[in-house]
Design a protein around this motif. Sequence first.
Motif, mmCIF file in Angstrom:
data_model
loop_
_atom_site.group_PDB
_atom_site.id
_atom_site.type_symbol
_atom_site.label_atom_id
_atom_site.label_comp_id
_atom_site.label_asym_id
_atom_site.label_seq_id
_atom_site.Cartn_x
_atom_site.Cartn_y
_atom_site.Cartn_z
ATOM 1 N N SER A 40 14.169 -3.036 -10.239
ATOM 2 C CA SER A 40 13.495 -4.270 -10.407
ATOM 3 C C SER A 40 13.767 -4.908 -9.095
ATOM 4 O O SER A 40 14.758 -5.273 -8.725
ATOM 5 C CB SER A 40 13.787 -5.164 -11.432
ATOM 6 N N ILE A 41 12.637 -5.159 -8.371
ATOM 7 C CA ILE A 41 12.695 -5.692 -6.910
ATOM 8 C C ILE A 41 12.649 -7.209 -6.899
ATOM 9 O O ILE A 41 11.569 -7.835 -7.672
ATOM 10 C CB ILE A 41 11.624 -4.996 -5.890
ATOM 11 N N LYS A 42 13.588 -8.120 -6.174
ATOM 12 C CA LYS A 42 13.555 -9.320 -6.369
ATOM 13 C C LYS A 42 13.146 -9.809 -5.080
ATOM 14 O O LYS A 42 12.461 -11.016 -4.864
ATOM 15 C CB LYS A 42 15.263 -9.777 -6.456
ATOM 16 N N SER A 43 13.513 -9.212 -3.814
ATOM 17 C CA SER A 43 13.144 -9.655 -2.518
ATOM 18 C C SER A 43 12.874 -8.336 -1.798
ATOM 19 O O SER A 43 13.375 -7.084 -2.015
ATOM 20 C CB SER A 43 13.968 -10.515 -1.690
ATOM 21 N N TYR A 44 12.000 -8.360 -0.762
ATOM 22 C CA TYR A 44 11.813 -7.044 -0.112
ATOM 23 C C TYR A 44 11.390 -7.475 1.284
ATOM 24 O O TYR A 44 10.929 -8.781 1.802
ATOM 25 C CB TYR A 44 10.542 -6.373 -0.553
ATOM 26 N N GLU A 45 11.419 -6.423 2.302
ATOM 27 C CA GLU A 45 10.633 -6.628 3.528
ATOM 28 C C GLU A 45 9.802 -5.426 3.924
ATOM 29 O O GLU A 45 10.481 -4.133 3.494
ATOM 30 C CB GLU A 45 11.856 -6.728 4.728
ATOM 31 N N PHE A 46 8.789 -5.341 4.778
ATOM 32 C CA PHE A 46 8.113 -4.198 5.105
ATOM 33 C C PHE A 46 8.651 -3.935 6.556
ATOM 34 O O PHE A 46 9.267 -4.730 7.198
ATOM 35 C CB PHE A 46 6.625 -4.451 5.487
ATOM 36 N N LYS A 47 8.681 -2.487 7.045
ATOM 37 C CA LYS A 47 9.297 -2.202 8.129
ATOM 38 C C LYS A 47 8.254 -1.209 8.958
ATOM 39 O O LYS A 47 7.774 -0.491 8.119
ATOM 40 C CB LYS A 47 10.588 -1.387 8.290
ATOM 41 N N ALA A 48 8.128 -1.384 9.943
ATOM 42 C CA ALA A 48 7.177 -0.567 10.700
ATOM 43 C C ALA A 48 7.555 0.665 11.149
ATOM 44 O O ALA A 48 8.789 0.987 11.505
ATOM 45 C CB ALA A 48 6.682 -1.236 12.261
ATOM 46 N N PRO A 49 7.002 1.829 10.850
ATOM 47 C CA PRO A 49 7.317 3.231 11.098
ATOM 48 C C PRO A 49 7.714 3.284 12.375
ATOM 49 O O PRO A 49 7.186 2.785 13.309
ATOM 50 C CB PRO A 49 6.173 4.122 10.734
ATOM 51 N N ASN A 68 0.876 -1.088 0.137
ATOM 52 C CA ASN A 68 -0.053 0.019 -0.145
ATOM 53 C C ASN A 68 0.908 1.217 0.046
ATOM 54 O O ASN A 68 2.065 1.086 0.260
ATOM 55 C CB ASN A 68 -0.852 0.080 1.256
ATOM 56 N N ALA A 69 0.216 2.244 -0.641
ATOM 57 C CA ALA A 69 0.962 3.675 -0.111
ATOM 58 C C ALA A 69 1.157 3.964 1.331
ATOM 59 O O ALA A 69 0.057 3.611 1.882
ATOM 60 C CB ALA A 69 0.186 4.788 -0.910
ATOM 61 N N GLY A 70 2.323 4.337 1.532
ATOM 62 C CA GLY A 70 2.614 4.773 2.719
ATOM 63 C C GLY A 70 3.627 3.680 3.598
ATOM 64 O O GLY A 70 4.160 4.157 4.570
ATOM 65 N N GLU A 71 3.569 2.461 2.856
ATOM 66 C CA GLU A 71 4.375 1.583 3.487
ATOM 67 C C GLU A 71 5.987 1.990 3.543
ATOM 68 O O GLU A 71 6.310 2.605 2.419
ATOM 69 C CB GLU A 71 4.265 0.238 2.615
#
Length: 749
Positions: A72-81, A50-53
């Motif tokens: 070009s993204i191969k792998s990713y992680e989300f981080k909490a603000p 989502n926008a804002g992540e």
Amino acid sequence: MRSNLDYEAEYIEGFVENIIYRNEDNGYTVFNVVYKGEEITCVGVFSYINAGEFITANGGFVKHPSYDMQFSIKSYEFKAPDDTKSVRRYLASGAIKGIGEKMAERIVKEFGDDTFRIMEEEPERLAEIKGISLTKAMDIAAQLVDKRDMRKAMMFLQDYGISMGIAGKIYSRYGQEIYTIIKQNPYRLADDIDGIGFKTADEIAAKAGIKVDSDFRIRSGILYVLTQAAGQGHIYLPWTELEQGVTALLLIDIRDMERHIMDMAIDKKIVVRENASGEKCIYASMYYYMEASIAKHLIELNIPYSQDEAEIGQRIAQIEEKNDIILDDIQKQAVHKAVLNGLMVITGGPGTGKTTTINTIIKYFEMEGLEIRLAAPTGRAAKRMAETSGYEAQTIHRLLEICGSASDSQNTGMHFERNEDNPLETDVIIVDEMSMVDVSIMNSLLKAIAVGTRLILVGDVDQLPSVGPGNVLKDIIHSGCFEVVKLEKIFRQAAESEIIMNAHKINKGEPVTLNKYSKDFLFVKRNNPDAIIAAMCTLIKEKLPDYVHADRKDIQILTPTRKSAVGAQRLNRIMQQYLNPPSADKMEKEVGDTIYRVGDKVMQIKNNYQLEWERKSRYGVTYDRGNGIFNGDTGVIEDINFFSEQMLVRFEDDRFVYYDFTQLDELELAYAITIHKSQGSEYPAVLIPMFPGPRMLMNRNLLYTAVTRARTCVCMVGLEDCFHEMAANESEQKRYSSLDLRIQEMDNL
């Protein structure tokens, strides 16, 4: 150019500013990320974003032909603000429903850096903020938990090598159950999730430590072997062949196969029956019950009608006189049987008068004031049926009013509006090219036909069987339970065509004379694959278009094989270079090993019930639209747009379809196609390479089908010996089906 960005970087982190494009089916997403104070475009497959992540991602910069540099993204992680500014930005982005910019400002002002902890651990305190009720506070907390749980699940699934697109489907299906399922029985994924087969589930199971001889693995392997057999046209497999297939797949010794089979039968996953020879046969339940349903409906439709024979003869005579035609005795018999029976079959080869017979039946029922519907399995076949009869004809899918929503029980993304609860409102249905109809479409058709409606099935039983499972036309005839008329006389006008005469000789195993001086049945001798291809290039570009008065795109190369020196794959690459070479004014898109170029001839290679098409007037106004592009539909690439990342294809009958770039694996070049793919089609001219290949493919049935696809001219190029060997090889590929037995059982009840 952005001067402060390192385009060699393999890592970025930042906020998702906005989502530019997202394919909800496969998760392919284009979005902007604020990185080092600059906005960069990122692309990748995301089951959730989502926008804002705030994300951290590994990959690399690539140069897009139209949009400059992208990451070009191969792998990713989300981080909490984790700071006030980040939290405010996240909440204001709309990631949490019910919180806008002003509300985000008030929440952060109240709780500061502790905002996220409060929202997760003490969500009731959000109700202290003006405008947030206790109910809304708990809903905000639930959204946060859902997003956190989904992120955690995505990371868990990626550890098992599961792509992000498939991971999203798994989480949507199972939620928090995924941990138990993956660790105990990942083979459930193959049963429940579209896009996951046995082999993918088996790889996941290996990583999860599931034993190679586990019951789950063996039973999933049994279903997989039966599914693969259905892909080759089989409705069932004999016990011994199934056991051999499962052993070869799993690479283990299965000592208690009978226990597994019986347990699966009790669970209604499979059905075990004996054939006429007393041999045990194993069915995937779906296909057994399809055949049983078809048999039941056919028997119910097969009701007699009473009408005076002399009166029928008088009506036929009137039609003959009015339309200046003369029917032979067998054709008249076919009309009589159509009038007197609820169900009948007309079969015969080219030039035997099927069209004249059908047209007479249509005119007869018109005189009776009955409503008639005409249908065929493909658009090409329906169009030809309409042209030869003068009446509207539809594909079976359109007759049944296909709907592209995913509401059917088998999750195929489609259903038919016409069914047992909403049957077709007509008195007579005539279906042509029945050899192409498989059990699935036949079952759907029969469900939509009410008892009391006459059904007339027409087809050449000597053509190749359907691509899908079953042997519907042949089994209906072989059952001996219905009226069947076989037309065999070749009429005078047809007898002037060497295509038709030689097709019948091929079918009967009679010798055929080959030369290059025939009017419509040509043979050009060449000794090796390169010489064969060179000759076909010259014929298709320079010789045949004027000879048959057709555009070269309408001339079709038909080959027995996909992968060989003269197979469809190699021929397409060469023909593309020869017939549609690259140029500065033609956009092109590379997908895997294939280049798609504006002007290329292409074919849809799988049924897609949800693809939208539209027809437009010459002024660009849409006047018709619908859903569904089907396996075997051919068209021409009109446009490739890198801004919208779409390709526009104009199919036959001027149906225009936009394909997202992520959907291009559903297409392939179609300058050359396999003979199997040509079923139900007719072309002004057909080119057939004659060069040795696998004996199971190089047979009479295949040669007969290829030759009968040509309307004006068939030209074979290659070795004469190859032609004669094909014509002499009667060994058709064995297809296990049992509709005839189900019909006989139903008829004896």
